[in-house]
Write a protein that holds these residues in place. Structure first.
Motif, PDB file in Angstrom:
ATOM      1  N   ILE A   1      17.612  62.839 -55.909  1.00 12.49           N
ATOM      2  CA  ILE A   1      18.435  63.116 -54.725  1.00 12.49           C
ATOM      3  C   ILE A   1      19.342  61.913 -54.481  1.00 12.49           C
ATOM      4  CG2 ILE A   1      16.595  62.309 -53.156  1.00 12.49           C
ATOM      5  CD1 ILE A   1      17.685  64.386 -51.092  1.00 12.49           C
ATOM      6  N   ASN A   2      20.579  62.166 -54.094  1.00  8.40           N
ATOM      7  CA  ASN A   2      21.537  61.045 -54.014  1.00  8.40           C
ATOM      8  C   ASN A   2      21.568  60.366 -52.652  1.00  8.40           C
ATOM      9  OD1 ASN A   2      22.763  63.223 -52.777  1.00  8.40           O
ATOM     10  ND2 ASN A   2      24.834  62.601 -53.371  1.00  8.40           N
ATOM     11  N   VAL A   3      20.423  60.187 -52.039  1.00 13.90           N
ATOM     12  CA  VAL A   3      20.337  59.297 -50.882  1.00 13.90           C
ATOM     13  C   VAL A   3      19.231  58.296 -51.153  1.00 13.90           C
ATOM     14  CG1 VAL A   3      21.174  60.928 -49.149  1.00 13.90           C
ATOM     15  CG2 VAL A   3      18.737  60.798 -49.635  1.00 13.90           C
ATOM     16  N   GLY A   4      19.373  57.117 -50.578  1.00 17.13           N
ATOM     17  CA  GLY A   4      18.389  56.076 -50.843  1.00 17.13           C
ATOM     18  C   GLY A   4      18.309  55.079 -49.710  1.00 17.13           C
ATOM     19  N   GLU A   5      17.825  53.901 -50.044  1.00 15.06           N
ATOM     20  CA  GLU A   5      17.575  52.909 -49.005  1.00 15.06           C
ATOM     21  C   GLU A   5      18.825  52.508 -48.251  1.00 15.06           C
ATOM     22  OE1 GLU A   5      15.497  49.919 -51.136  1.00 15.06           O
ATOM     23  OE2 GLU A   5      13.561  50.925 -50.863  1.00 15.06           O
ATOM     24  N   LYS A   6      19.945  52.491 -48.974  1.00 19.45           N
ATOM     25  CA  LYS A   6      21.148  52.064 -48.273  1.00 19.45           C
ATOM     26  C   LYS A   6      21.605  53.087 -47.239  1.00 19.45           C
ATOM     27  CE  LYS A   6      24.907  53.950 -50.781  1.00 19.45           C
ATOM     28  NZ  LYS A   6      24.744  55.012 -49.798  1.00 19.45           N
ATOM     29  N   ASP A   7      21.073  54.300 -47.340  1.00 20.73           N
ATOM     30  CA  ASP A   7      21.360  55.291 -46.306  1.00 20.73           C
ATOM     31  C   ASP A   7      20.315  55.235 -45.202  1.00 20.73           C
ATOM     32  OD1 ASP A   7      23.499  56.633 -47.902  1.00 20.73           O
ATOM     33  OD2 ASP A   7      21.819  57.047 -49.227  1.00 20.73           O
ATOM     34  N   GLY A   8      19.467  54.232 -45.286  1.00 26.88           N
ATOM     35  CA  GLY A   8      18.482  54.045 -44.230  1.00 26.88           C
ATOM     36  C   GLY A   8      17.159  54.755 -44.476  1.00 26.88           C
ATOM     37  N   TYR A   9      16.938  55.217 -45.696  1.00 27.66           N
ATOM     38  CA  TYR A   9      15.670  55.888 -45.978  1.00 27.66           C
ATOM     39  C   TYR A   9      14.735  54.988 -46.768  1.00 27.66           C
ATOM     40  CZ  TYR A   9      17.735  60.298 -44.523  1.00 27.66           C
ATOM     41  OH  TYR A   9      18.315  61.294 -43.790  1.00 27.66           O
ATOM     42  N   ASP A  10      13.477  54.945 -46.361  1.00 28.36           N
ATOM     43  CA  ASP A  10      12.470  54.447 -47.273  1.00 28.36           C
ATOM     44  C   ASP A  10      11.629  55.662 -47.650  1.00 28.36           C
ATOM     45  OD1 ASP A  10      10.806  54.976 -45.150  1.00 28.36           O
ATOM     46  OD2 ASP A  10      10.562  52.873 -44.585  1.00 28.36           O
ATOM     47  N   TRP A  11      10.577  55.471 -48.442  1.00 30.81           N
ATOM     48  CA  TRP A  11       9.907  56.681 -48.929  1.00 30.81           C
ATOM     49  C   TRP A  11       9.319  57.517 -47.800  1.00 30.81           C
ATOM     50  CZ3 TRP A  11       4.746  57.604 -48.164  1.00 30.81           C
ATOM     51  CH2 TRP A  11       3.908  56.519 -47.935  1.00 30.81           C
ATOM     52  N   MET A  12       8.891  56.815 -46.742  1.00 34.00           N
ATOM     53  CA  MET A  12       8.264  57.569 -45.660  1.00 34.00           C
ATOM     54  C   MET A  12       9.279  58.406 -44.888  1.00 34.00           C
ATOM     55  SD  MET A  12       5.428  54.962 -44.206  1.00 34.00           S
ATOM     56  CE  MET A  12       6.353  53.479 -44.517  1.00 34.00           C
ATOM     57  N   THR A  13      10.411  57.770 -44.551  1.00 40.66           N
ATOM     58  CA  THR A  13      11.389  58.515 -43.762  1.00 40.66           C
ATOM     59  C   THR A  13      12.069  59.595 -44.598  1.00 40.66           C
ATOM     60  OG1 THR A  13      12.919  56.713 -44.204  1.00 40.66           O
ATOM     61  CG2 THR A  13      11.887  56.736 -42.059  1.00 40.66           C
ATOM     62  N   LEU A  14      12.217  59.316 -45.896  1.00 33.73           N
ATOM     63  CA  LEU A  14      12.830  60.334 -46.752  1.00 33.73           C
ATOM     64  C   LEU A  14      11.901  61.545 -46.864  1.00 33.73           C
ATOM     65  CD1 LEU A  14      15.169  61.175 -48.539  1.00 33.73           C
ATOM     66  CD2 LEU A  14      14.038  60.086 -50.469  1.00 33.73           C
ATOM     67  N   LYS A  15      10.623  61.262 -46.993  1.00 34.41           N
ATOM     68  CA  LYS A  15       9.660  62.347 -47.077  1.00 34.41           C
ATOM     69  C   LYS A  15       9.700  63.198 -45.799  1.00 34.41           C
ATOM     70  CE  LYS A  15       4.935  61.907 -47.315  1.00 34.41           C
ATOM     71  NZ  LYS A  15       3.714  61.601 -48.054  1.00 34.41           N
ATOM     72  N   ASP A  16       9.742  62.517 -44.682  1.00 35.89           N
ATOM     73  CA  ASP A  16       9.814  63.255 -43.418  1.00 35.89           C
ATOM     74  C   ASP A  16      11.074  64.107 -43.361  1.00 35.89           C
ATOM     75  OD1 ASP A  16       7.484  62.167 -42.619  1.00 35.89           O
ATOM     76  OD2 ASP A  16       8.387  60.603 -41.363  1.00 35.89           O
ATOM     77  N   PHE A  17      12.178  63.481 -43.774  1.00 38.02           N
ATOM     78  CA  PHE A  17      13.457  64.191 -43.763  1.00 38.02           C
ATOM     79  C   PHE A  17      13.374  65.457 -44.626  1.00 38.02           C
ATOM     80  CE2 PHE A  17      17.283  64.809 -46.416  1.00 38.02           C
ATOM     81  CZ  PHE A  17      18.151  65.301 -45.454  1.00 38.02           C
ATOM     82  N   LEU A  18      12.833  65.316 -45.836  1.00 33.29           N
ATOM     83  CA  LEU A  18      12.766  66.453 -46.752  1.00 33.29           C
ATOM     84  C   LEU A  18      11.853  67.547 -46.201  1.00 33.29           C
ATOM     85  CD1 LEU A  18      12.597  64.482 -50.106  1.00 33.29           C
ATOM     86  CD2 LEU A  18      14.435  66.026 -49.406  1.00 33.29           C
ATOM     87  N   ARG A  19      10.717  67.119 -45.698  1.00 34.97           N
ATOM     88  CA  ARG A  19       9.776  68.095 -45.147  1.00 34.97           C
ATOM     89  C   ARG A  19      10.398  68.858 -43.992  1.00 34.97           C
ATOM     90  NH1 ARG A  19       4.728  64.612 -44.863  1.00 34.97           N
ATOM     91  NH2 ARG A  19       5.622  64.200 -42.838  1.00 34.97           N
ATOM     92  N   ASP A  20      11.050  68.127 -43.118  1.00 38.64           N
ATOM     93  CA  ASP A  20      11.652  68.776 -41.952  1.00 38.64           C
ATOM     94  C   ASP A  20      12.790  69.700 -42.350  1.00 38.64           C
ATOM     95  OD1 ASP A  20       9.887  67.349 -40.572  1.00 38.64           O
ATOM     96  OD2 ASP A  20      11.317  65.899 -39.727  1.00 38.64           O
ATOM     97  N   THR A  21      13.699  69.154 -43.185  1.00 42.19           N
ATOM     98  CA  THR A  21      14.879  69.941 -43.552  1.00 42.19           C
ATOM     99  C   THR A  21      14.478  71.201 -44.312  1.00 42.19           C
ATOM    100  OG1 THR A  21      15.612  67.763 -44.190  1.00 42.19           O
ATOM    101  CG2 THR A  21      17.248  69.479 -44.250  1.00 42.19           C
ATOM    102  N   LEU A  22      13.468  71.079 -45.155  1.00 38.66           N
ATOM    103  CA  LEU A  22      13.108  72.208 -46.004  1.00 38.66           C
ATOM    104  C   LEU A  22      11.982  73.041 -45.400  1.00 38.66           C
ATOM    105  CD1 LEU A  22      13.139  70.133 -49.277  1.00 38.66           C
ATOM    106  CD2 LEU A  22      14.744  71.967 -48.757  1.00 38.66           C
ATOM    107  N   SER A  23      11.552  72.661 -44.232  1.00 34.01           N
ATOM    108  CA  SER A  23      10.418  73.331 -43.581  1.00 34.01           C
ATOM    109  C   SER A  23       9.208  73.425 -44.510  1.00 34.01           C
ATOM    110  CB  SER A  23      10.791  74.732 -43.105  1.00 34.01           C
ATOM    111  OG  SER A  23      11.995  74.711 -42.409  1.00 34.01           O
ATOM    112  N   LEU A  24       8.890  72.348 -45.151  1.00 33.17           N
ATOM    113  CA  LEU A  24       7.721  72.348 -46.035  1.00 33.17           C
ATOM    114  C   LEU A  24       6.527  71.737 -45.304  1.00 33.17           C
ATOM    115  CD1 LEU A  24       9.384  71.226 -49.378  1.00 33.17           C
ATOM    116  CD2 LEU A  24       8.493  73.494 -48.814  1.00 33.17           C
ATOM    117  N   GLY A  25       5.368  71.975 -45.861  1.00 30.90           N
ATOM    118  CA  GLY A  25       4.149  71.490 -45.218  1.00 30.90           C
ATOM    119  C   GLY A  25       3.905  70.004 -45.440  1.00 30.90           C
ATOM    120  N   GLN A  26       2.943  69.505 -44.743  1.00 33.26           N
ATOM    121  CA  GLN A  26       2.584  68.091 -44.738  1.00 33.26           C
ATOM    122  C   GLN A  26       2.515  67.467 -46.142  1.00 33.26           C
ATOM    123  OE1 GLN A  26       2.118  66.106 -42.175  1.00 33.26           O
ATOM    124  NE2 GLN A  26       1.267  64.367 -43.272  1.00 33.26           N
TER     125      GLN A  26
END
Ligand code: ADP
Ligand code: MG
Length: 607
Positions: A472-497
């Motif tokens: 995926i073409n977003v990374g730390e410079k966009d303000g994501y670390d693995w935790m926030t990116l995971k949250d973002f993906l889960r929320d955006t895609l409505s996926l489970g924990q």
């Protein structure tokens, strides 16, 4: 009124605080500064590394001193030369708007006459290592009989290093009526002994383990065979092209050897240990601070307390003999509220130590697998593409263009890009082509349930079946670390924990995994998805990730390339084109000095 003003600081200090960009006091500062400003008292402050202890004593000390008098009024004792210099720099920065206030550093290995000369010119604050201080007192080169404040910084470490007698001697030269402030990360018996013996009814401050400094560090461990430590270290570095790290070894000899090997292998590395001359140590530290060195290989003693901004990784090449020291190592990263990663390379027999460390740091480790050759090649490829994209064109190149055009005539854009990228990529792929998987296989007992779900898939290949890795073409410079990116993906895609896992955030792009059942939905969702006006791309990464076997080879399946790669067989020459569609991707890569890496290409694995 700013928060620092509310603590009682006056204008010259507030201006300096503003210059340094401090906005909110840290917890230890909030607790210590008002007490120290308002009363003449002894104080014991316990707070983890990276919590801002220097300013907690530095601000009140500076404000309370009389800058019109040239008498030495404050003495700060610290365990190492590097720390001594660092504290001196901090004091100078804090007091830059106070005319006539001088801070002088006294430490071994440098000219004693020069230091004596500086003292003679007048130093209200002296920052010293115990050995040199004792020496100078003995020779009558410094007078601490009139000090009002004595600060013992990193007291636990000074005692660990056997400075008890020296400290006792030094303190016997100071007046009874002074105030003593002791700062320490831990409170072992020896420290309370000092507190009892030399302090009078001290106020005690403890800052909980949950502070901004340490809770921002992720702890990871990698299990490898004893002889694979060095190649594992290299892979960890290669998988993180923007790495800026301290690598800890157990002995001076190992420190020197690992640093030499890294340099030989073309990395920007340097060694820091007690067998080097002061001059050599200064040079190394300067280059490290300027980020000319990306990997500082150090012993615990030499690196103690060192505060260099933006260290991305601490790598424990070997675990320390005393596991308590681990806290000090990992505290080099994740400072001032930034996030960082502390990696530990262990052999299977050392894995029990991980459990003990978890108890001490009250945080769990995530077991990770050493990146495979193909994962590294892929990371490096994106990194290179980003670097090319971000590189400013040097106008001197113009002069050579006609000649260059002549040479490159007839090669179309597509072809040219492939070739440019291959220059670097082929080198990595040729090297990693011949290497094996370094992971020793089984994960620790019950490890999976205890570690965070980011480690799912671990090194156990059977669990990985049906798992798909994405780019995926977003990374730390966009303000994501693995935790926030995971949250973002889960929320955006409505996926489970637990549906998104193995999230690996790099500078300007990232990887993650899901089970194959979600793939269609994900790809469809991201065909036309914009975030802050930018298209977000998600693609299946051909590397299944995590060092496990059998990834998803649906849509883009092009045979079992990865296995060939790991067997050392197969033809890698076409691989440079794999990321063809991706050079346009990703955005800013740090224009660091990674380009300077690997001037040499000797790639033997020694350790
Ligand atoms: P410690 O001695 O507790 O290990 P330091 O005093 O070395 O920690 O501080 C760690 C880092 O945090 C330093 O880079 C320092 O400049 C920064 N820092 C300290 N106080 C603040 C603050 N209030 N706001 C932002 N950064 C701070
Ligand atoms: Mg400190």
């Amino acid at each position: 009124m700013t928060k620092f003003e509310a603590l009682g600081l006056e204008k010259p200090l507030l201006d300096a605080v503003a210059d340094m960009g401090f906005e909110t006091p840290s917890e230890v500062q909030e607790k210590a500064i008002p007490i120290l400003l308002e009363s003449e008292t002894d104080l014991v402050a316990l707070a983890q590394t990276g919590t801002g202890k220097t300013a907690a004593f530095g601000f009140p000390l500076i404000q309370k001193l009389d800058s019109n008098s040239r008498t030495t009024q404050g003495l700060i004792l610290s365990p190492t030369r590097e720390l001594c210099l660092q504290i001196t720099n901090e004091m100078q920065a804090y007091s830059k708007y106070i005319k006539g206030l001088n801070t002088v550093a006294i430490y071994g290995g440098a000219s004693i006459t020069e230091q004596a000369r500086q003292i003679k010119r007048g130093a209200q604050i002296v920052v010293a290592t115990p050995g040199r201080m004792k020496d100078m007192i003995g020779r009558g080169l410094v007078d601490i009989t009139k000090i009002d404040y004595c600060i013992l910084d990193e007291a636990d470490e000074m005692l660990n290093m056997g400075f008890y007698e020296d400290i006792k001697d030094i303190l016997s030269n100071t007046p009874k009526g002074k105030s003593t402030w002791l700062f320490s990360a831990t409170m072992p018996k020896e420290v309370s002994k000092i507190a009892k013996k030399f302090m009078d009814n001290p106020v005690e401050i403890t800052v909980g383990a949950k502070n901004a400094g340490t809770s921002t560090v992720d702890h990871e461990f990698y299990v490898v065979g004893g002889r694979d430590r060095y190649p594992a270290l290299k892979r960890l570095a290669d998988a993180n092209p923007d790495i800026f790290s301290v690598v800890f070894c157990r002995t001076k000899r190992d420190t020197q050897r690992v640093a030499e090997k890294l340099i030989e292998d073309g990395y920007n590395a340097g060694a820091l240990h007690g067998d080097l001359s002061q001059n050599q140590r200064d040079l190394v530290m300067n280059s490290f601070r300027k980020k000319q060195i990306q990997m500082l290989v150090a012993t615990d003693v030499a690196a103690r307390g060192i505060d260099v901004d933006d260290i991305t990784h601490v790598i424990n090449y070997q675990l320390p003999d005393e596991i308590e020291i681990y806290t000090h190592r990992s505290g080099r990263t994740g400072r001032a509220g930034k996030s960082g990663i502390s990696m530990v390379i262990v052999t299977r027999s050392e894995m029990r130590k991980i459990k003990s460390i978890e108890k001490i740091i009250q945080q769990n480790f995530t077991q990770k697998t050493i990146p495979t050759g193909i994962e590294i090649c892929e990371t490096q490829l994106y990194h290179l593409a980003n670097r090319i994209k971000e590189t400013k064109v040097n106008k001197d190149v113009e002069n050579y263009l006609p000649a260059i055009n002549e040479v490159l005539e007839g090669i179309d854009r597509e072809e040219l890009i492939k070739k440019i990228v291959s220059v670097e990529f082929t080198r990595f792929s040729n090297y990693y082509n011949k290497t094996k998987d370094l992971n020793t296989g089984d994960s620790r007992e019950s490890g999976r349930s205890r570690t965070t779900d980011n480690s799912r898939g671990g090194s156990d290949s059977s669990n990985n079946t049906g798992s798909v890795r994405y780019f995926i073409n977003v990374g730390e410079k966009d303000g994501y670390d693995w935790m926030t990116l995971k949250d973002f993906l889960r929320d955006t895609l409505s996926l489970g924990q637990d549906d998104v896992y193995k999230v690996d955030a790099k500078e300007s792009f990232s990887f993650f995994n899901t089970e194959a059942e979600h793939t269609d939905q994900i790809l469809k969702f991201f065909t036309d998805f914009k975030l802050n006006g930018r298209f977000i791309n998600v693609e299946i990464s051909e590397n299944p990730g995590g060092g496990g076997g059998g990834g998803y080879r649906g849509k883009k399946g092009k045979g079992n390339r990865r296995d060939k790669f790991n067997d050392g067989g197969g033809n890698s020459s076409d691989r440079s084109g794999r990321g063809k569609s991706r050079e346009r991707k990703g955005s800013k890569a740090k224009s660091g000095n990674s380009g300077k890496r690997r001037s040499k290409q000797s790639r033997s694995d020694f350790f």
